[in-house]
Design an enzyme around this catalytic site. Structure first.
Site, PDB file in Angstrom:
ATOM      1  N   ARG A  92     -27.400   1.096  37.705  1.00 48.66           N
ATOM      2  CA  ARG A  92     -28.699   0.542  37.294  1.00 48.66           C
ATOM      3  C   ARG A  92     -29.073   1.220  35.989  1.00 48.66           C
ATOM      4  O   ARG A  92     -29.247   2.437  35.944  1.00 48.66           O
ATOM      5  CB  ARG A  92     -29.748   0.813  38.378  1.00 48.66           C
ATOM      6  CG  ARG A  92     -31.141   0.489  37.942  1.00 48.66           C
ATOM      7  CD  ARG A  92     -32.117   0.416  39.082  1.00 48.66           C
ATOM      8  NE  ARG A  92     -31.934  -0.806  39.839  1.00 48.66           N
ATOM      9  CZ  ARG A  92     -32.821  -1.293  40.699  1.00 48.66           C
ATOM     10  NH1 ARG A  92     -33.952  -0.660  40.913  1.00 48.66           N
ATOM     11  NH2 ARG A  92     -32.588  -2.418  41.347  1.00 48.66           N
ATOM     12  N   ASP A 142     -42.120 -12.106  40.181  1.00 50.49           N
ATOM     13  CA  ASP A 142     -41.712 -10.698  40.089  1.00 50.49           C
ATOM     14  C   ASP A 142     -42.840  -9.955  39.376  1.00 50.49           C
ATOM     15  O   ASP A 142     -43.788 -10.576  38.865  1.00 50.49           O
ATOM     16  CB  ASP A 142     -40.386 -10.604  39.311  1.00 50.49           C
ATOM     17  CG  ASP A 142     -39.862  -9.167  39.191  1.00 50.49           C
ATOM     18  OD1 ASP A 142     -40.273  -8.312  40.004  1.00 50.49           O
ATOM     19  OD2 ASP A 142     -39.046  -8.909  38.285  1.00 50.49           O
ATOM     20  N   HIS A 176     -30.260  -9.153  36.775  1.00 43.27           N
ATOM     21  CA  HIS A 176     -30.270  -8.551  38.120  1.00 43.27           C
ATOM     22  C   HIS A 176     -29.458  -9.450  39.063  1.00 43.27           C
ATOM     23  O   HIS A 176     -29.994 -10.048  39.993  1.00 43.27           O
ATOM     24  CB  HIS A 176     -31.722  -8.394  38.603  1.00 43.27           C
ATOM     25  CG  HIS A 176     -31.878  -7.442  39.744  1.00 43.27           C
ATOM     26  ND1 HIS A 176     -30.832  -6.699  40.259  1.00 43.27           N
ATOM     27  CD2 HIS A 176     -32.963  -7.109  40.498  1.00 43.27           C
ATOM     28  CE1 HIS A 176     -31.275  -5.953  41.259  1.00 43.27           C
ATOM     29  NE2 HIS A 176     -32.554  -6.178  41.430  1.00 43.27           N
ATOM     30  N   CYS A 232     -38.608 -10.507  44.594  1.00 44.61           N
ATOM     31  CA  CYS A 232     -37.496  -9.553  44.736  1.00 44.61           C
ATOM     32  C   CYS A 232     -37.957  -8.210  45.277  1.00 44.61           C
ATOM     33  O   CYS A 232     -37.143  -7.449  45.794  1.00 44.61           O
ATOM     34  CB  CYS A 232     -36.817  -9.370  43.389  1.00 44.61           C
ATOM     35  SG  CYS A 232     -37.942  -8.757  42.117  1.00 44.61           S
ATOM     36  N   GLN A 285     -29.481  -9.325  42.975  1.00 45.61           N
ATOM     37  CA  GLN A 285     -30.711  -9.872  43.563  1.00 45.61           C
ATOM     38  C   GLN A 285     -30.544 -11.384  43.770  1.00 45.61           C
ATOM     39  O   GLN A 285     -30.894 -11.930  44.815  1.00 45.61           O
ATOM     40  CB  GLN A 285     -31.902  -9.586  42.634  1.00 45.61           C
ATOM     41  CG  GLN A 285     -33.213 -10.138  43.144  1.00 45.61           C
ATOM     42  CD  GLN A 285     -33.643  -9.493  44.459  1.00 45.61           C
ATOM     43  OE1 GLN A 285     -33.678  -8.274  44.583  1.00 45.61           O
ATOM     44  NE2 GLN A 285     -33.944 -10.293  45.464  1.00 45.61           N
ATOM     45  N   ARG A 338     -30.077  -8.619  50.839  1.00 49.11           N
ATOM     46  CA  ARG A 338     -29.408  -7.760  49.856  1.00 49.11           C
ATOM     47  C   ARG A 338     -28.231  -7.050  50.523  1.00 49.11           C
ATOM     48  O   ARG A 338     -27.140  -6.954  49.957  1.00 49.11           O
ATOM     49  CB  ARG A 338     -30.401  -6.733  49.282  1.00 49.11           C
ATOM     50  CG  ARG A 338     -31.532  -7.305  48.432  1.00 49.11           C
ATOM     51  CD  ARG A 338     -30.999  -7.762  47.082  1.00 49.11           C
ATOM     52  NE  ARG A 338     -30.316  -6.667  46.404  1.00 49.11           N
ATOM     53  CZ  ARG A 338     -30.923  -5.764  45.627  1.00 49.11           C
ATOM     54  NH1 ARG A 338     -32.209  -5.878  45.367  1.00 49.11           N
ATOM     55  NH2 ARG A 338     -30.234  -4.794  45.057  1.00 49.11           N
TER      56      ARG A 338
HETATM   57  N1   CP Z   1     -35.339  -5.716  44.254  1.00 47.21           N
HETATM   58  C1   CP Z   1     -34.824  -4.519  43.913  1.00 47.21           C
HETATM   59  O1   CP Z   1     -33.807  -4.407  43.224  1.00 47.21           O
HETATM   60  O2   CP Z   1     -35.508  -3.457  44.455  1.00 47.21           O
HETATM   61  P1   CP Z   1     -35.326  -1.937  44.065  1.00 47.21           P
HETATM   62  O3   CP Z   1     -35.780  -1.791  42.649  1.00 47.21           O
HETATM   63  O4   CP Z   1     -36.197  -1.185  45.029  1.00 47.21           O
HETATM   64  O5   CP Z   1     -33.880  -1.561  44.207  1.00 47.21           O
HETATM   65  N1  NVA Z   2     -38.154  -6.776  36.911  1.00 47.32           N
HETATM   66  C1  NVA Z   2     -38.176  -5.587  37.731  1.00 47.32           C
HETATM   67  C2  NVA Z   2     -37.284  -5.770  38.920  1.00 47.32           C
HETATM   68  C3  NVA Z   2     -37.264  -4.644  39.883  1.00 47.32           C
HETATM   69  C4  NVA Z   2     -36.351  -4.895  41.044  1.00 47.32           C
HETATM   70  C5  NVA Z   2     -37.759  -4.381  36.889  1.00 47.32           C
HETATM   71  O1  NVA Z   2     -36.833  -4.504  36.070  1.00 47.32           O
HETATM   72  O2  NVA Z   2     -38.359  -3.324  37.057  1.00 47.32           O
END
Ligand code: CP
Ligand code: NVA
Length: 281
Positions: free
Chosen positions: A84, A196, A111, A236, A114, A264
């Site tokens: 990430r 989101d 993502h 999400c 997701q 997930r």
């Molecule tokens: N939806 C998602 O990726 O959640 P987290 O940021 O908690 O991993």
């Molecule tokens: N758009 C959000 C998604 C988190 C799962 C972010 O990037 O923080």
């Protein structure tokens, strides 16, 4: 579709996959915070007889050395890696430097894991992906980009409504979505309303300005009433109740957010098994 089929099988009979990842290790590198991604991957590997290692970017020597060198070393220990990151380019560079598969666990631009869970959830709720229309309302961000990609592969129609200055901003398949000026137009008659956060990780300094611009984009009872009578609400997570979604919708009968979050786990297990070559593509 193969991933979704396998995820469905794993979800139904997780006991059949208890040894599938015996002696396999997943390395998980996080430059941003996470609840779902970290826990679902770690639990997924454990349930399949494997092991996962959590690496906080700040507490590793990724901060000291050349990025590619540290990635190459991880690939010597681990069978598969997930990361990430902020810049999407970090995922590309990782893939080039690694001798093992890399999973994008979220970047500023995408993502994809997701979206896999999202498609499985949609297929479960409607029995098929055919003839389904989703409306994404809010920020044209990583989750929105990947949703558009996934829907375009799966034949799900995608409408979006974002403020003009917060529209999607990565290359996307031609004709893969329709943009609407107002959320009300976008959600008319749709099967799914998806939203989101208005402030993604890394955008905290813009919070005040974003909350002002996005206010008309809240998913609330008034908005959801304009969708199809069978419509579901997706997010999400993590959700900011009272901002992008009202409590009423989040807790309401149309909300499938916890099924979506659970998926997930099942879709990531399927992805790992396919990437490791344990299950055929
Ligand atoms: N939806 C998602 O990726 O959640 P987290 O940021 O908690 O991993
Ligand atoms: N758009 C959000 C998604 C988190 C799962 C972010 O990037 O923080």
């Amino acid at each position: 579709m193969g991933l979704l089929d396998l995820a469905e099988k794993i979800k139904k009979h997780p006991e059949n996959y208890r040894e599938s990842c015996k002696f396999k290790t997943l390395g998980m590198l996080f430059a941003k915070t996470s609840t779902r991604t970290r826990v679902s991957f770690e639990v997924g590997m454990y349930q399949m007889g494997g092991h996962a290692i959590y690496l906080d970017w700040e507490k590793t020597n990724f901060t000291l050395a050349k990025f590619e060198d540290e990635v190459a070393v991880l690939a010597r220990y681990c069978d598969i890696l997930m990361a990430r990151v902020f810049e999407h380019d970090s995922i590309i560079r990782m893939a080039r430097a690694s001798s093992v598969p890399i999973i994008n666990g979220l970047s500023n631009d995408h993502h994809p894991i997701q979206s896999l869970a999202d498609l499985l959830t949609i297929r479960e709720k409607f029995g098929s992906l055919e003839g389904i229309t989703v409306a994404y309302v809010g920020d044209g961000n990583n989750v929105c980009h990947s949703l558009i990609w996934a829907c375009s592969h799966a034949g799900v129609k995608c409408r979006i409504s974002t403020p003009r200055d917060y529209n999607v901003h990565v290359p996307l398949p031609k004709n893969s979505f329709t943009w609407y000026e107002t959320p009300e137009e976008a959600v008319k008659g749709v099967d799914i309303i998806y939203t989101d956060t208005w402030v993604s990780i890394g955008q905290e300094a813009e919070t005040k300005a974003r909350q002002q611009v996005f206010r008309p984009f809240q998913v609330n009872a008034n908005l959801i009433a304009q969708a199809s009578s069978r419509a579901i609400f997706m997010h999400c997570l993590p959700a900011h109740r009272g901002l992008e979604v009202s409590d009423e919708v989040f807790d309401g009968p149309q909300s499938v957010v916890f099924d979506q979050a659970e998926n997930r786990l099942h879709t990531e297990k399927a992805l790992i098994l396919k990437l490791l070559g344990i299950e055929a593509w």
